[in-house]
Enzyme design. Structure first.
Site, PDB file in Angstrom:
ATOM      1  N   HIS A 368       0.810  -1.212   0.000  1.00  0.00           N
ATOM      2  CA  HIS A 368       0.000   0.000   0.000  1.00  0.00           C
ATOM      3  C   HIS A 368       0.846   1.266   0.000  1.00  0.00           C
ATOM      4  O   HIS A 368       0.544   2.228  -0.693  1.00  0.00           O
ATOM      5  CB  HIS A 368      -0.911   0.004   1.233  1.00  0.00           C
ATOM      6  CG  HIS A 368      -2.004  -0.996   1.126  1.00  0.00           C
ATOM      7  ND1 HIS A 368      -2.663  -1.514   2.201  1.00  0.00           N
ATOM      8  CD2 HIS A 368      -2.559  -1.571   0.044  1.00  0.00           C
ATOM      9  CE1 HIS A 368      -3.567  -2.364   1.792  1.00  0.00           C
ATOM     10  NE2 HIS A 368      -3.519  -2.424   0.493  1.00  0.00           N
ATOM     11  N   CYS A 681      -0.179  -1.056 -25.711  1.00  0.00           N
ATOM     12  CA  CYS A 681      -0.110  -0.402 -24.398  1.00  0.00           C
ATOM     13  C   CYS A 681       0.731  -1.166 -23.377  1.00  0.00           C
ATOM     14  O   CYS A 681       0.628  -0.920 -22.185  1.00  0.00           O
ATOM     15  CB  CYS A 681      -1.515  -0.165 -23.855  1.00  0.00           C
ATOM     16  SG  CYS A 681      -2.502  -1.652 -23.715  1.00  0.00           S
TER      17      CYS A 681
HETATM   18  C1  PEP Z   1      -0.072  -5.976 -21.046  1.00  0.00           C
HETATM   19  O1  PEP Z   1      -0.235  -7.148 -20.713  1.00  0.00           O
HETATM   20  O2  PEP Z   1       0.785  -5.598 -21.855  1.00  0.00           O
HETATM   21  C2  PEP Z   1      -0.926  -4.912 -20.463  1.00  0.00           C
HETATM   22  C3  PEP Z   1      -0.912  -3.693 -20.933  1.00  0.00           C
HETATM   23  O3  PEP Z   1      -1.698  -5.227 -19.398  1.00  0.00           O
HETATM   24  P1  PEP Z   1      -1.121  -5.506 -17.918  1.00  0.00           P
HETATM   25  O4  PEP Z   1       0.318  -5.091 -17.921  1.00  0.00           O
HETATM   26  O5  PEP Z   1      -1.954  -4.693 -17.015  1.00  0.00           O
HETATM   27  O6  PEP Z   1      -1.314  -6.959 -17.800  1.00  0.00           O
END
Ligand code: PEP
Ligand code: MG
Length: 754
Positions: A368, A681
Site C-alpha cells: 500500500h 499499451c
Molecule cells: C499488457 O499485458 O501488456 C498490459 C498492458 O496489461 P497488464 O500489464 O496490465 O497486464
C-alpha cells in the site's frame, strides 16, 4: 487472517521473570552489573546452560558483554561481524531464531575462546530500540532442545526490557559509522533523490515493561485504541474530502485492519498478563512479525506491514496519553525517510513538500505504501537490508530508485556525479515539458498518437503535464487492489465519473477488470492456484461472475453519461470469449437505457490482444470490434513461456527479436485489412528504442507511462517512418533476427536521442 495466529498467553513463569526483572531494574547497580544479573536470571528461569548478551558496536561488530555459562574471559573480547555465525544472522535479519540442532545450521560458527562448541541448541532474539539493532540475547543448551514459541516470546520481552537498559545507543555513543556505503535494494517507485536521512522510528518510549497496575494499563490501552480509531476515521474522511480516491481506498482497508479482532484480543490479553500497554503492543507486534515473517505469500507479508504501522499508531496514541508529543517530528526540508516498514498513513502524516524519497528495509512494489508513494511521485527503494542500522540521522543519502540502490554518506565525487545526473534529468524534464505541445510527427510527416497508461485518479494530472493525447489504458483493477471488498456500484460510478471529468476532452480507454495473475484481488480471486498467470483470471472471472462485469459496465455507462465510453476486454483467448463478453456488455447497455437514467451516448468496445491463441483468430474476431490494443507484456510472457514478474527469466527474451516482431507485424496487417484502429499499451511502448521499432512496424498509437512520453516523442521526432519500416522489412526478411543491434546502430548513426 490473524485468527490463525495462535497465542497462548504468557503463563506464570514469564510473569515471575518479569517481576524479577523489575527488581533488577530498580536496583542501583551499574548497567554491567544489571546485565550480569539478567543473564543469570534468564539462564536459570529458562533452564538454559548459557545466556549471553552481545552488543552492537559502531564498526558493525557484535561484542559479548555479559554471559552466564560461556567462558567469562571472553567478555569484551569476543566479537562477531553482523551476519557472521548464528548470532550475527539474528542481528542481520533482526528476527528471532530457535534451533534444536544449531551445529547443523550452515551459519554455525563458534569462537574457541568462549567454549561454546559443546552446546547443541540455541535460541536468540535481537535487541532493538526504535527499529535499530542494539544487540542480541541468546540462550544455549547442551542437549537438543526444542524451544517453544512461548519461550521465544519470553526472551523477546526480556530483549525489550534490555533495550531500555542499555546505555543509550551504544553504537551511537561509540561514534557513528562514517564511511560511505552502497546498499542494493529493489526499485519500488522509480526516481532519483538526494537528501538527508530522517529515521522513522517506532515510538518506543522509555516506559517500564512490567505493569504496576494492570487494570490501569488496560484502561490506557482502551483509550489509546479509541484514539487511534478516531484518528484513522478522520484520515479517511480527509482523503475522501480532498478527492484522493485511491488514497482513501488504501486508508479504508487499513482502517479495517485496525479493527481486526484477533489483534485487539491479543494485546488486551498481554496487558492482562502483566505488561504495560506499550510493551503489550510491542510484544504482539513481535509475535505477529515472527509468525508472519517467514510466510512467502506476498499479500500476507504486506498485511504484516499494516500491523506494524498500526502498532506505530497505537504507540503514538499511548505517547500522547503520557503527554509526550507524538506527531511526526519536523522533517528537514530535503528528507529521505528511512524505515524498516511504513504504512500509508505514516507516509501521509509527513509533510510531502519536504520529502525527497523513502528507503525501506522491507516493502514490495504492490504494498500500500508504494501505491501511495507512486501516486505522490516519491521515489522508493525497498529491501535495503539493514539500512536502519547502517544509516545515521542526518547522513547524506542518495536514492537511486531507478536502479534500486542507495548510497549512504557518498564520497564527494559520487555526490557530484549524482548531482550532475540530477541536473541532467532536470534539464531533460524541462525540455520535455517545453515540448509538451509539439505534435508527435515523424520527419516524413507521419503522426503518432502518444497516450498514457493510468490506474489512479492522480495519474490524470499527467495528461496536461506531458501533452499526451488521452488515456490509452486505464487499469480499473488498481482501485480494487487497494481494498478487501470490491467497490460497490456507487463507488465505482463516482470514481469513473471523476476520471472522465479529470480527462476533460481527452479520450479514456477503460479496461474491464483484469484481476488475477499477479494482480490478486482477494475479493474476487482468492488465490492458491499453482499457476495463477494461467489460471482463473481476468476475462475468465468476468464470464464466470457476470455480476462483477455487469456492475462495472453499469457504473461506466452512468459515469460516461453524455459522452462516448471506450471499454476494452482483457485476456481474450478465443473469438467466442469476446463474443460472450460483448453480449453481456450489450445486455447491460439495453438495461441501462430501459432504466431511463442518463448513460453514455455511444459505446466503443475493444479487444486486448495479449494471448498467442488470439493471433490466429484475428480475421474472425476483428470485424466484431471497434478497436484493438496489444498488451505486449502478457503477449511476450505467454509467447515465450516466461513469467513477466520473475527477474530470472523476464529479461531472457527480447521483444526486438524476430519472432515477436513478426507477431506484432501480423497484428498490424490484420487490423489494416479489417480497418480496425490499433494501439499498443504494454511496457514496450514506454522504451524509445522499442517505440521506434513499433512505429516501423506500422503502429500509430502507443500508450505508455507518463514519464516515457517526453523521451519517446523526442526519439520519434528525429526519425522517418519510411526509413524505420525499410530497416525492419530488410531485417525480418534476411537479417540475423536481432533487431536491437540494428536499431542501436541506426540511432547512433542518425543521432537519434534515445
Ligand atoms: C499488457 O499485458 O501488456 C498490459 C498492458 O496489461 P497488464 O500489464 O496490465 O497486464
Ligand atoms: Mg495484460
Amino acid at each position: 487472517m490473524t485468527g490463525s495466529i495462535r497465542h497462548d498467553g504468557m503463563g506464570n513463569r514469564p510473569r515471575r521473570m518479569l517481576r524479577r526483572l523489575r527488581d533488577v531494574m530498580a536496583q542501583a547497580a551499574t548497567y554491567q552489573e544489571r546485565l550480569e544479573l539478567i543473564v543469570r536470571i534468564v539462564a536459570a528461569d529458562m533452564s538454559a546452560e548459557v545466556c549471553s548478551i552481545y552488543v552492537r558496536r559502531s564498526d558493525r561488530t557484535l561484542e559479548l558483554w555479559a554471559t552466564e555459562g560461556l567462558n567469562p574471559e571472553a567478555v569484551r573480547r569476543t566479537r562477531l561481524r553482523v551476519g557472521e555465525g548464528l548470532v550475527g544472522d539474528i542481528a542481520a535479519s533482526t528476527r528471532p531464531l530457535a534451533l534444536s540442532d544449531a551445529q547443523a545450521h550452515p551459519k554455525f560458527a563458534y569462537r574457541p575462546e568462549t567454549g561454546e562448541e559443546i552446546f547443541q541448541s540455541l535460541m536468540g532474539v535481537p535487541i532493538l530500540r526504535s527499529e535499530r539493532l542494539l544487540g542480541v540475547i541468546v540462550v544455549q543448551n547442551r542437549t537438543r532442545r526444542h524451544y517453544a514459541d512461548e519461550e521465544i516470546e519470553t526472551l523477546e520481552t526480556f530483549a525489550m526490557a534490555l533495550a531500555s537498559l542499555l546505555p543509550g545507543d551504544v553504537a551511537e555513543e561509540q561514534g557513528a559509522e562514517t564511511g560511505p556505503m552502497r546498499i542494493a535494494g529493489s526499485c519500488l517507485v522509480p526516481g532519483l533523490a538526494l537528501g538527508r536521512a530522517f529515521l522513522h522510528r517506532r515510538l518506543l518510549l522509555e516506559v517500564p515493561v512490567v505493569a504496576e497496575d494492570p487494570a490501569a494499563e488496560r484502561r490506557r490501552l482502551e483509550t489509546a485504541l479509541a484514539d487511534m480509531h478516531g484518528r484513522l476515521d478522520s484520515l479517511v474522511g480527509q482523503a475522501q474530502l480532498a478527492g484522493h480516491g485511491a488514497t482513501s481506498d488504501v486508508l479504508e482497508t487499513y482502517r479495517m485492519f485496525a479493527r481486526d479482532r484477533g489483534w485487539l484480543h491479543r494485546m488486551r490479553e498481554a496487558v492482562d498478563d502483566g505488561l504495560t500497554a506499550e510493551a503489550a503492543v510491542q510484544r504482539v507486534l513481535n509475535d505477529t512479525r515472527m509468525r508472519m515473517g517467514s510466510i512467502s505469500d506476498a499479500y500476507l507479508r504486506e498485511r504484516l506491514v499494516d500491523f506494524e504501522a498500526l502498532a506505530d499508531e497505537l504507540m503514538a496514541a499511548l505517547a500522547r496519553e503520557r503527554g509526550v508529543p507524538a506527531t511526526p517530528p519536523e522533517l528537514p526540508d530535503d528528507a529521505v525517510l528511512v524505515a524498516r516498514t511504513l504504512g500509508p498513513a505514516d507516509l501521509l502524516a509527513y509533510d510531502r513538500k519536504r520529502l525527497r524519497a523513502v528507503v525501506l528495509e522491507e516493502g514490495t512494489a504492490t504494498a500500500h505504501v508504494s501505491i501511495v508513494a507512486r501516486a505522490l511521485q516519491i521515489p522508493v527503494v525497498g529491501r535495503a537490508e539493514s539500512v536502519m542500522t547502517d544509516v545515521e540521522p542526518g547522513d547524506t543519502v542518495i536514492v537511486d530508485g531507478d536502479n534500486g540502490q542507495v548510497f549512504l554518506r557518498p564520497r564527494e565525487q559520487v555526490r557530484e556525479q549524482f548531482l550532475r545526473s540530477l541536473e541532467a534529468r532536470r534539464v531533460q524534464r524541462a525540455r520535455f515539458a517545453a515540448g509538451r505541445d509539439t505534435p508527435c510527427v515523424t520527419r516524413d510527416g507521419v503522426a503518432v498518437a502518444l497516450q498514457l497508461n493510468a490506474g489512479l485518479l492522480v495519474d490524470l494530472a499527467e495528461l496536461s503535464a506531458t501533452g499526451a493525447e488521452g488515456v490509452g489504458l486505464y487499469r480499473t483493477e488498481i482501485a480494487f487492489m487497494t481494498r478487501r471488498d470490491a467497490p460497490d456500484l456507487a463507488a465505482q460510478t463516482e470514481l469513473y465519473r471523476r476520471i472522465l471529468e479529470a480527462a476533460g476532452d481527452y479520450p479514456v480507454t477503460f479496461r474491464a477488470l483484469d484481476a488475477g495473475g499477479d494482480k490478486r484481488l482477494t475479493a474476487l480471486a482468492p488465490g492458491g492456484e499453482e499457476n495463477p498467470a494461467l489460471g482463473w483470471r481476468s476475462l475468465r472471472i468476468l464470464l464466470d461472475r457476470p455480476g462483477v462485469l455487469r456492475r462495472q459496465v453499469r457504473a461506466l455507462l452512468e459515469a460516461a453519461a453524455g459522452r462516448t465510453l471506450r471499454l476494452m476486454v482483457p485476456m481474450v483467448c478465443t473469438a467466442d470469449e469476446f463474443e460472450q463478453a460483448r453480449r453481456m456488455i450489450e445486455r447491460e447497455c439495453d438495461r441501462a437505457s430501459e432504466r431511463g437514467r442518463p448513460v453514455a451516448c455511444r459505446l466503443e468496445l475493444g479487444v486486448m490482444i495479449e494471448t498467442p491463441s488470439l493471433l490466429w483468430q484475428l480475421d474472425e474476431l476483428l470485424p466484431r470490434v471497434d478497436f484493438a490494443a496489444v498488451g505486449s507484456n502478457d503477449l511476450l510472457q505467454f509467447s515465450f513461456a516466461a513469467d513477466r514478474g520473475n527477474p530470472n527469466v523476464s529479461h531472457r527474451y527480447d521483444p526486438l527479436d524476430a519472432p515477436f516482431l513478426r507477431m506484432l507485424r501480423h497484428v498490424v496487417r490484420c487490423c489494416e485489412t479489417n480497418r480496425v484502429p490499433l494501439s499498443l499499451c504494454g511496457e514496450m511502448a514506454s522504451r524509445p528504442l522499442e517505440a521506434l521499432a513499433l512505429v516501423g512496424l506500422g503502429y500509430r498509437t502507443l500508450s505508455m507511462s507518463p514519464d516515457a512520453v517526453g523521451p519517446v516523442k523526442e526519439a520519434l521526432l528525429a526519425c522517418s517512418t519510411a526509413e524505420l519500416a525499410g530497416l525492419l522489412e530488410r531485417e525480418l526478411a534476411t537479417g540475423t533476427g536481432r533487431f536491437r543491434t540494428v536499431l542501436d546502430a541506426f540511432v547512433r548513426d542518425h543521432r537519434v536521442p534515445v
